[in-house]
Scaffold this active site. Structure first.
Site, PDB file in Angstrom:
ATOM      1  N   ASP A  62     -24.144  66.861  38.150  1.00 21.40           N
ATOM      2  CA  ASP A  62     -23.652  66.799  36.775  1.00 21.40           C
ATOM      3  C   ASP A  62     -24.786  66.589  35.772  1.00 21.40           C
ATOM      4  O   ASP A  62     -24.780  65.635  35.004  1.00 21.40           O
ATOM      5  CB  ASP A  62     -22.622  65.645  36.713  1.00 21.40           C
ATOM      6  CG  ASP A  62     -21.967  65.513  35.358  1.00 21.40           C
ATOM      7  OD1 ASP A  62     -21.748  66.540  34.711  1.00 21.40           O
ATOM      8  OD2 ASP A  62     -21.677  64.360  34.952  1.00 21.40           O
ATOM      9  N   ASN A  72     -27.028  60.113  46.393  1.00 21.93           N
ATOM     10  CA  ASN A  72     -25.968  59.744  45.457  1.00 21.93           C
ATOM     11  C   ASN A  72     -24.744  60.593  45.760  1.00 21.93           C
ATOM     12  O   ASN A  72     -24.791  61.828  45.671  1.00 21.93           O
ATOM     13  CB  ASN A  72     -26.424  60.013  44.023  1.00 21.93           C
ATOM     14  CG  ASN A  72     -25.337  59.678  43.012  1.00 21.93           C
ATOM     15  OD1 ASN A  72     -25.094  58.511  42.719  1.00 21.93           O
ATOM     16  ND2 ASN A  72     -24.654  60.700  42.486  1.00 21.93           N
ATOM     17  N   GLU A  73     -23.670  59.931  46.126  1.00 22.97           N
ATOM     18  CA  GLU A  73     -22.367  60.578  46.317  1.00 22.97           C
ATOM     19  C   GLU A  73     -22.421  61.762  47.268  1.00 22.97           C
ATOM     20  O   GLU A  73     -21.984  62.865  46.924  1.00 22.97           O
ATOM     21  CB  GLU A  73     -21.788  60.991  44.970  1.00 22.97           C
ATOM     22  CG  GLU A  73     -21.529  59.798  44.070  1.00 22.97           C
ATOM     23  CD  GLU A  73     -20.714  60.131  42.832  1.00 22.97           C
ATOM     24  OE1 GLU A  73     -20.691  61.299  42.443  1.00 22.97           O
ATOM     25  OE2 GLU A  73     -20.108  59.195  42.273  1.00 22.97           O
ATOM     26  N   ASN A 100     -20.023  53.908  42.879  1.00 24.62           N
ATOM     27  CA  ASN A 100     -19.783  54.520  41.572  1.00 24.62           C
ATOM     28  C   ASN A 100     -18.285  54.460  41.294  1.00 24.62           C
ATOM     29  O   ASN A 100     -17.488  55.011  42.057  1.00 24.62           O
ATOM     30  CB  ASN A 100     -20.253  55.974  41.569  1.00 24.62           C
ATOM     31  CG  ASN A 100     -21.766  56.083  41.721  1.00 24.62           C
ATOM     32  OD1 ASN A 100     -22.481  55.086  41.601  1.00 24.62           O
ATOM     33  ND2 ASN A 100     -22.257  57.281  41.984  1.00 24.62           N
ATOM     34  N   TYR A 132     -11.424  58.771  35.477  1.00 26.45           N
ATOM     35  CA  TYR A 132     -10.988  59.932  36.270  1.00 26.45           C
ATOM     36  C   TYR A 132      -9.654  59.680  36.954  1.00 26.45           C
ATOM     37  O   TYR A 132      -8.958  60.611  37.356  1.00 26.45           O
ATOM     38  CB  TYR A 132     -12.049  60.304  37.315  1.00 26.45           C
ATOM     39  CG  TYR A 132     -13.319  60.836  36.701  1.00 26.45           C
ATOM     40  CD1 TYR A 132     -13.312  61.970  35.903  1.00 26.45           C
ATOM     41  CD2 TYR A 132     -14.536  60.201  36.907  1.00 26.45           C
ATOM     42  CE1 TYR A 132     -14.475  62.457  35.328  1.00 26.45           C
ATOM     43  CE2 TYR A 132     -15.710  60.683  36.349  1.00 26.45           C
ATOM     44  CZ  TYR A 132     -15.671  61.815  35.556  1.00 26.45           C
ATOM     45  OH  TYR A 132     -16.824  62.296  34.982  1.00 26.45           O
ATOM     46  N   TRP A 169     -23.090  53.562  33.766  1.00 21.56           N
ATOM     47  CA  TRP A 169     -23.358  54.999  33.642  1.00 21.56           C
ATOM     48  C   TRP A 169     -22.977  55.418  32.254  1.00 21.56           C
ATOM     49  O   TRP A 169     -21.838  55.311  31.902  1.00 21.56           O
ATOM     50  CB  TRP A 169     -22.563  55.801  34.680  1.00 21.56           C
ATOM     51  CG  TRP A 169     -23.026  57.226  34.729  1.00 21.56           C
ATOM     52  CD1 TRP A 169     -22.410  58.311  34.170  1.00 21.56           C
ATOM     53  CD2 TRP A 169     -24.215  57.715  35.356  1.00 21.56           C
ATOM     54  NE1 TRP A 169     -23.140  59.444  34.407  1.00 21.56           N
ATOM     55  CE2 TRP A 169     -24.253  59.105  35.128  1.00 21.56           C
ATOM     56  CE3 TRP A 169     -25.264  57.117  36.068  1.00 21.56           C
ATOM     57  CZ2 TRP A 169     -25.292  59.909  35.599  1.00 21.56           C
ATOM     58  CZ3 TRP A 169     -26.287  57.916  36.531  1.00 21.56           C
ATOM     59  CH2 TRP A 169     -26.288  59.305  36.292  1.00 21.56           C
ATOM     60  N   LYS A 193     -21.231  59.622  28.413  1.00 21.54           N
ATOM     61  CA  LYS A 193     -21.023  58.245  28.873  1.00 21.54           C
ATOM     62  C   LYS A 193     -22.156  57.303  28.448  1.00 21.54           C
ATOM     63  O   LYS A 193     -22.188  56.149  28.849  1.00 21.54           O
ATOM     64  CB  LYS A 193     -20.838  58.213  30.396  1.00 21.54           C
ATOM     65  CG  LYS A 193     -19.559  58.925  30.838  1.00 21.54           C
ATOM     66  CD  LYS A 193     -19.176  58.630  32.259  1.00 21.54           C
ATOM     67  CE  LYS A 193     -17.946  59.409  32.671  1.00 21.54           C
ATOM     68  NZ  LYS A 193     -18.176  60.859  32.795  1.00 21.54           N
TER      69      LYS A 193
HETATM   70  C1  GCB Z   1     -20.887  60.400  39.097  1.00 23.03           C
HETATM   71  C2  GCB Z   1     -22.231  61.005  39.316  1.00 23.03           C
HETATM   72  C3  GCB Z   1     -22.951  61.277  38.012  1.00 23.03           C
HETATM   73  C4  GCB Z   1     -21.989  61.855  36.989  1.00 23.03           C
HETATM   74  C5  GCB Z   1     -20.892  60.828  36.744  1.00 23.03           C
HETATM   75  C6  GCB Z   1     -19.847  61.317  35.740  1.00 23.03           C
HETATM   76  O1  GCB Z   1     -20.336  59.764  39.940  1.00 23.03           O
HETATM   77  O2  GCB Z   1     -23.034  60.255  40.168  1.00 23.03           O
HETATM   78  O3  GCB Z   1     -24.007  62.160  38.261  1.00 23.03           O
HETATM   79  O4  GCB Z   1     -22.628  62.206  35.806  1.00 23.03           O
HETATM   80  O5  GCB Z   1     -20.236  60.582  37.945  1.00 23.03           O
HETATM   81  O6  GCB Z   1     -20.019  61.062  34.562  1.00 23.03           O
HETATM   82  O7  GCB Z   1     -18.892  61.956  36.158  1.00 23.03           O
END
Ligand code: GCB
Length: 604
Positions: free
Chosen positions: A167, A422-423, A475, A481, A558, A577
Site C-alpha cells: 500500500d 510485514n503482514e 497491525n 476496516y 499508522w 492515516k
Molecule cells: C496495513 C499495512 C500498511 C497499510 C495500512 C493501511 O496493515 O501494513 O502498509 O498502509 O495497513 O492503511 O491499510
C-alpha cells in the site's frame, strides 16, 4: 559495506544534481547501446529523487519498465594511485550501471546501497561517462513482490501494468545519493562492533576486516582503534584486528538521551605509516528480550511512535535532508521515542540522525505484500507460499536483503530490532519452513531481537511463524476496516484480539499499526469516519484498551504522515492515516498523542 566518509585517507564526491534522463518504453536502450552512445533525446531529471512526479506527464508518473539516467563526471588526476568506488544509496527497484561504456554492476532490490570498484575503468584527470538503467518492475521473486502484466491502450500500443500487494506508490528512480569515493589500495573493508557494560565500565568488542588484495602486506599490518568521548578526549584504545576495549565511567546511549563516542580505526604498515583511516559514531548500550520485557540497558522500554514512510510531494521517495530533519523534530515535539522503517530499510543517513537524537528504530526489510491483497485487512486471502508465487528464489532474495540490511546497519545503536516481514500470509503451512530458514540465517548474523508484524486477520492459533520470533507486532484496524464507525464494538474486538494473542503466545507484543484515514480540515461533531474528530476518538478508544491491558510493549501509530499510494476507491489522494499531513503539519490527533506521550508518567 562502510558508508563513504571523508577521512585522513579517503575522499568523497557527491554526484547529486541534474542528470539526463529518458524513458525507454520500447526497449531500445540496450539494442541501440545508449550505455556507450548516450541517450538520444534526454530530458533533465534530479538525482536523488523519484522521477514519477517531476514532470506533468501522466505516463511517466505511472510508467513501468526501463528508464535511463546519464551524466559525466571528472576523476581528479591525483586519484590515480587509489581505489575508486562508485556507490548508489539506492536505485528502485533494479539498476545496471555502465562507466565509459563498460558494465560495472547490476543490482536487484530497491532500498539498499550497492557499489562497484571503477579504479580500472575511469580516465584520471578527464571526463567519464556514467549511464544507469533503472527498472521498476516487480516479480514474485523480489521484495516487495509484484507482478507485471500487459494491456492494450486505446492507441493500440501494448503497455505494462504492475500488480502490487503493498500500500504505497511504486516510486522509482535513483532515490538516494550517488557517491564517488576513494580508499587506499589496501584498506579497511568493514568494522563490526558490539557493546555491553557492567556497572560503570563499558565494553566495545570490535572486529576490523582488512581488504585481502595484498596478503604479504597483511601479515605485517597493524590495526589500532581509538575511542573519543563527545568532547574529543581519548578514552580508550585497542590494538589488533579483533579486540575488546574497556571504557571507564561509561556514558550509555539511552533512548532520548543519546551519547555517542567516536571510534577512529587506523591501519598502519610495518613502518608505522598510516595506510587507511575510518571513523564511525558508536553508542554503548545493550538490547535484550527477557520473558515478556523488552530491555534497553537492562531497563524495560515501551515503544511510542510511528510506522513511517519515505515519502513526500514531488520528490516521492527521493532523499532529502530537510524532510528527514523536519520528521525528527516533529517526533521530538510529539514525544515519540521510536519508529519502524516500514516497509523497507530507510536511507542510512536517517539512522545517523536517530543515533544522534536518541530515537529508537526497528529496521524492516522490504518484505511487505507477501499475501494476495493490497488492503489486507479486508476480504479473504488466497495462498501465496507456493512455487508460482513466494518460492525458494523469493526466500533467497529475502535472505540476501536481510543480510545486506544487517551489514549496513549493524553498528547503529538506534537499531534495536530487525523486522523480517510485514503482514505476510503467515497462517499458510508453507510459510513455516520459509520463515524458519530466514530466522535461522538471520540469527547467524546478529543477536538483536527479531520481529514479525502480523495482520489483524491472523488469529494467534493459526499463525505458524510467530513462535520463531522474539517480539510480535500486531497491525490493528478495528473501527476502520471492520466495526466501521463503531468504536465501542472496535474496542471490544481489539481487547479480545490482544487477549487471545497474549494468552496463546506469552511473548512480548506491540501494536505496530493502528490508525484511520483522516482528511485534514474535515470536522464533524459527533465524529464521522474521515473527520479529524474520528481520528482523535479512535486513538482515545485504543489507548484505553492498551492501558487497561498493561502488557503491551509499545504503540506505533499508522502513520506518521499521509503518503501516496496507487489510486483506489479507499485511497483519497493517497493514504490519509497520517497524524501529520504530507506537508508535515499536525492534524488534531497530533495534540492528543502529544498529550499522552509527553505526560510525565509515560516518560520511561
Ligand atoms: C496495513 C499495512 C500498511 C497499510 C495500512 C493501511 O496493515 O501494513 O502498509 O498502509 O495497513 O492503511 O491499510
Amino acid at each position: 559495506m562502510l558508508y563513504p566518509r571523508e577521512t585522513r585517507t579517503r575522499e568523497c564526491k557527491d554526484l547529486s544534481g541534474i542528470w539526463h534522463f529518458q524513458a525507454d518504453p520500447d526497449g531500445h536502450g540496450r539494442s541501440f547501446k545508449w550505455f556507450s552512445k548516450g541517450l538520444p533525446c534526454p530530458i533533465l531529471m534530479p538525482v536523488p529523487s523519484s522521477y514519477n512526479e517531476i514532470t506533468t506527464d501522466p505516463q511517466l508518473r505511472d510508467y513501468i519498465g526501463d528508464v535511463w539516467y546519464e551524466r559525466y563526471f571528472y576523476v581528479p588526476k591525483d586519484w590515480s594511485d587509489r581505489r575508486v568506488m562508485l556507490r548508489f544509496g539506492s536505485v528502485t527497484h533494479s539498476g545496471t550501471v555502465w562507466v565509459n561504456g563498460e558494465e560495472i554492476v547490476r543490482n536487484k532490490g530497491g532500498f539498499l546501497p550497492f557499489e562497484a570498484d571503477i579504479t580500472n575503468v575511469v580516465y584520471y584527470g578527464q571526463l567519464n561517462h556514467l549511464v544507469v538503467c533503472v527498472n521498476n518492475e516487480l516479480s514474485w521473486e523480489m521484495l516487495p513482490p509484484g507482478e507485471v502484466s500487459f494491456h492494450q491502450d486505446a492507441d493500440g500500443v501494448s503497455r505494462k501494468d504492475l500488480h502490487q500487494q503493498h500500500d504505497f506508490f511504486n516510486y522509482s528512480g535513483i532515490h538516494r545519493p550517488v557517491y564517488l569515493y576513494t580508499t587506499p589500495m589496501t584498506y579497511i573493508e568493514d568494522v563490526t562492533i558490539k557493546t555491553s557494560f557492567e556497572g560503570h565500565t563499558g565494553f566495545v568488542d570490535y572486529q576490523v576486516c582488512i581488504s585481502q588484495q595484498n596478503p604479504s602486506f597483511l601479515s605485517d599490518s597493524i590495526v589500532k582503534v581509538f575511542l573519543y568521548d563527545a568532547s574529543g578526549n581519548k578514552v580508550a584504545e585497542g590494538k589488533g584486528e579483533i579486540g575488546k576495549i574497556k571504557v571507564q565511567d561509561v556514558q550509555l546511549w539511552n533512548p532520548g538521551d543519546a551519547y555517542l563516542y567516536r571510534m577512529s580505526v587506523c591501519l598502519y604498515d610495518e613502518q608505522h605509516v598510516e595506510v587507511d583511516h575510518y571513523e564511525l559514531n558508536i553508542g554503548i548500550r545493550t538490547v535484550k528480550v527477557e520473558g515478556n520485557s523488552f530491555l534497553i540497558n537492562g531497563r524495560p522500554f515501551y515503544f511510542r511512535g510511528f510506522g513511517k514512510h519515505e515519502d513526500m510531494d514531488i520528490k516521492g521517495k527521493g532523499f532529502d535532508h530537510a524532510l528527514i530533519l523536519r520528521d525528527f523534530y516533529l517526533m521530538e515535539w510529539i514525544g515519540a521515542n521510536s519508529f519502524r522503517t516500514s516497509h523497507y530499510p530507510y536511507a542510512e543517513e536517517v539512522l545517523d540522525i536517530a543515533d544522534r537524537q536518541g530515537i529508537v528504530v526497528i529496521s524492516e526489510v522490504p518484505a511487505v505484500g507477501m499475501l494476495s491483497k493490497a488492503v489486507p485487512a479486508m476480504g479473504e486471502l488466497e495462498d501465496v507460499f507456493h512455487q508460482e508465487k513466494i518460492n525458494d528464489k523469493t526466500l533467497e532474495h529475502h535472505i540476501r536483503v536481510t543480510r545486506d540490511m544487517i551489514r549496513r546497519d549493524k553498528n547503529h545503536p538506534c537499531v534495536v530490532m530487525w523486522s523480517l516481514a510485514n503482514e505476510a500470509s503467515t497462517m499458510e503451512e508453507n510459510a513455516e519452513p520459509y520463515f524458519r530458514k530466514l530466522v535461522d540465517e538471520t540469527r547467524k548474523l546478529d543477536d538483536r531481537p527479531l520481529m514479525i508484524v502480523n495482520l489483524m486477520l491472523i488469529e494467534p492459533k493459526k499463525c505458524r511463524v510467530s513462535k520463531l520470533f522474539d517480539v510480535i507486532g500486531l497491525n490493528t484496524y478495528f473501527g476502520w476496516y471492520s466495526e466501521m464507525a463503531n468504536l465501542k464494538a472496535a474496542s471490544a474486538r481489539l481487547e479480545q484480539f490482544l487477549e487471545d494473542w497474549h494468552r496463546t503466545l506469552g511473548k512480548p507484543l506491540m501494536i505496530t499499526e493502528y490508525g484511520v484515514d483522516t482528511i485534514q480540515g474535515l470536522h464533524r461533531q459527533p465524529p464521522v469516519m474521515y473527520s479529524e474528530e474520528y481520528q482523535v476518538s479512535f486513538f482515545q478508544a485504543y489507548h484505553q484498551v492498551f492501558d487497561r491491558l498493561g502488557y503491551l510493549k509499545g504503540e506505533h501509530v499508522w502513520n506518521f504522515a499521509d503518503f501516496m499510494t496507487k489510486e483506489d476507491l479507499v485511497r483519497i489522494d493517497g493514504n490519509r492515516k497520517g497524524v501529520f499531513t504530507r506537508q508535515r503539519q499536525p492534524k488534531m490527533s497530533a495534540y492528543t498523542l502529544k498529550e499522552r506521550w509527553t505526560a510525565p508518567a509515560e516518560i520511561s
